[in-house]
Design a protein around this motif. Structure first.
Motif, PDB file in Angstrom:
ATOM      1  N   ILE A   1       0.967  -1.284   0.088  1.00  0.00           N
ATOM      2  CA  ILE A   1       0.111   0.202  -0.032  1.00  0.00           C
ATOM      3  C   ILE A   1       0.906   1.066   0.025  1.00  0.00           C
ATOM      4  O   ILE A   1       1.797   1.395   0.522  1.00  0.00           O
ATOM      5  N   ASP A   2       0.418   2.342  -0.511  1.00  0.00           N
ATOM      6  CA  ASP A   2       1.103   3.663  -0.397  1.00  0.00           C
ATOM      7  C   ASP A   2       0.770   4.234   0.943  1.00  0.00           C
ATOM      8  O   ASP A   2      -0.221   4.745   1.271  1.00  0.00           O
ATOM      9  N   MET A   3       1.790   4.154   1.740  1.00  0.00           N
ATOM     10  CA  MET A   3       1.920   4.444   2.991  1.00  0.00           C
ATOM     11  C   MET A   3       1.564   6.041   3.154  1.00  0.00           C
ATOM     12  O   MET A   3       0.800   6.319   4.315  1.00  0.00           O
ATOM     13  N   ASP A   4       2.118   6.750   2.340  1.00  0.00           N
ATOM     14  CA  ASP A   4       1.686   8.320   2.459  1.00  0.00           C
ATOM     15  C   ASP A   4       0.354   8.625   2.139  1.00  0.00           C
ATOM     16  O   ASP A   4      -0.294   9.602   2.885  1.00  0.00           O
ATOM     17  N   ALA A   5      -0.215   8.000   1.166  1.00  0.00           N
ATOM     18  CA  ALA A   5      -1.709   8.042   0.878  1.00  0.00           C
ATOM     19  C   ALA A   5      -2.695   7.544   1.901  1.00  0.00           C
ATOM     20  O   ALA A   5      -3.502   8.281   2.468  1.00  0.00           O
ATOM     21  N   LEU A   6      -2.126   6.618   2.665  1.00  0.00           N
ATOM     22  CA  LEU A   6      -3.003   6.069   3.870  1.00  0.00           C
ATOM     23  C   LEU A   6      -2.695   6.997   5.011  1.00  0.00           C
ATOM     24  O   LEU A   6      -3.989   7.318   5.693  1.00  0.00           O
ATOM     25  N   LEU A   7      -1.747   7.394   5.253  1.00  0.00           N
ATOM     26  CA  LEU A   7      -1.687   8.361   6.382  1.00  0.00           C
ATOM     27  C   LEU A   7      -2.295   9.563   6.086  1.00  0.00           C
ATOM     28  O   LEU A   7      -2.599  10.323   6.933  1.00  0.00           O
ATOM     29  N   LYS A   8      -2.312  10.114   5.028  1.00  0.00           N
ATOM     30  CA  LYS A   8      -3.062  11.194   4.375  1.00  0.00           C
ATOM     31  C   LYS A   8      -4.552  11.051   4.672  1.00  0.00           C
ATOM     32  O   LYS A   8      -5.157  12.071   5.524  1.00  0.00           O
ATOM     33  N   ILE A   9      -5.234   9.707   4.739  1.00  0.00           N
ATOM     34  CA  ILE A   9      -6.570   9.543   5.042  1.00  0.00           C
ATOM     35  C   ILE A   9      -6.779   9.218   6.418  1.00  0.00           C
ATOM     36  O   ILE A   9      -7.529   9.936   7.069  1.00  0.00           O
ATOM     37  N   GLU A  10      -5.889   8.515   7.015  1.00  0.00           N
ATOM     38  CA  GLU A  10      -6.014   8.198   8.579  1.00  0.00           C
ATOM     39  C   GLU A  10      -5.587   9.161   9.494  1.00  0.00           C
ATOM     40  O   GLU A  10      -5.588   9.308  10.618  1.00  0.00           O
ATOM     41  N   GLY A  11      -4.465  10.113   9.150  1.00  0.00           N
ATOM     42  CA  GLY A  11      -3.719  11.060   9.836  1.00  0.00           C
ATOM     43  C   GLY A  11      -2.535  10.235  10.712  1.00  0.00           C
ATOM     44  O   GLY A  11      -2.720   9.114  10.782  1.00  0.00           O
ATOM     45  N   GLU A  12      -1.690  11.190  11.280  1.00  0.00           N
ATOM     46  CA  GLU A  12      -0.669  10.611  11.792  1.00  0.00           C
ATOM     47  C   GLU A  12      -0.793  10.215  13.236  1.00  0.00           C
ATOM     48  O   GLU A  12      -0.364   9.337  13.962  1.00  0.00           O
ATOM     49  N   GLU A  13      -1.871  10.836  13.945  1.00  0.00           N
ATOM     50  CA  GLU A  13      -1.986  10.324  15.290  1.00  0.00           C
ATOM     51  C   GLU A  13      -3.038   8.876  15.572  1.00  0.00           C
ATOM     52  O   GLU A  13      -3.770   8.878  14.968  1.00  0.00           O
ATOM     53  N   ASP A  14      -2.325   8.232  16.637  1.00  0.00           N
ATOM     54  CA  ASP A  14      -2.996   6.838  16.943  1.00  0.00           C
ATOM     55  C   ASP A  14      -2.832   6.121  15.863  1.00  0.00           C
ATOM     56  O   ASP A  14      -3.930   5.454  15.430  1.00  0.00           O
ATOM     57  N   ASN A  15      -1.884   6.145  15.042  1.00  0.00           N
ATOM     58  CA  ASN A  15      -1.560   5.124  14.004  1.00  0.00           C
ATOM     59  C   ASN A  15      -0.617   4.104  14.086  1.00  0.00           C
ATOM     60  O   ASN A  15       0.300   4.299  14.900  1.00  0.00           O
TER      61      ASN A  15
END
Length: 186
Positions: free
Chosen positions: A144-158
């Motif tokens: 998976i594209d981690m940057d795209a995933l983090l953009k959707i989910e956010g950095e907090e509680d990840n």
């Protein structure tokens, strides 16, 4: 006595015929490769293809869920090596006789998964039957594209750390919601 033997033989035959039937797998051909349905409970499927999990450890996790007028069944499978989480498979279902409860959960699951539309290697399926709504999700963290995933989910509680999904972070987060896990032998 003869009638009883015939009835037992018929009953045993029906049991053997129906009880030993193999599950039909939903398989279709695509460019010479087999493509599988994400809902096939016997395997992990990512982007339409079966993932070889034979060299990965497997934890099976459950969480209790409560709701008015229904019952929730929440299952999670983690495929990993060391602290690196490769795959996460989530199967969440809500059972209820009340169609408004099912409609509410179906809509909620669909809206959650809409946020990830177009993100390759985030596979989701929501199904609804007469008394159950099921959400199946598979995240292939290796691809998976981690940057795209983090953009959707956010950095907090990840659970992502230095570009990798971490098992200990997932377990820590899941334990806050009462999730219990055990090692699973495939």
């Amino acid at each position: 006595m003869k009638k009883l033997a015939i009835v037992l033989l018929i009953g045993l035959s029906l049991f053997v015929i129906t009880g030993c039937e193999k599950k039909e797998k939903k398989v279709k051909e695509k460019a010479g490769e087999q493509e599988y349905d994400i809902a096939d409970v016997d395997m992990v499927v990512s982007d339409g293809k079966k993932v070889d999990t034979s060299k990965m450890k497997h934890k099976h996790c459950t969480r209790d869920g409560s709701l008015d007028d229904g019952k929730a069944n929440l299952y999670y499978d983690l495929y990993y090596n060391g602290n690196k989480l490769h795959l996460l498979r989530s199967v969440e279902s809500v059972e209820s006789e009340d169609s408004t409860v099912l409609d509410t959960y179906q809509e909620a699951y669909v809206n959650i998964h809409k946020k990830y539309e177009g993100l390759q290697y985030y596979d989701a399926l929501v199904t609804k039957a007469a008394t159950v709504v099921t959400s199946i999700m598979v995240i292939n963290y290796d691809k998976i594209d981690m940057d795209a995933l983090l953009k959707i989910e956010g950095e907090e509680d990840n659970i992502i750390e230095n570009g990798e999904a971490k098992v200990d972070k997932w377990l820590e987060l899941a334990s806050k919601f009462g999730t219990k896990c055990e090692e699973y032998e495939d």
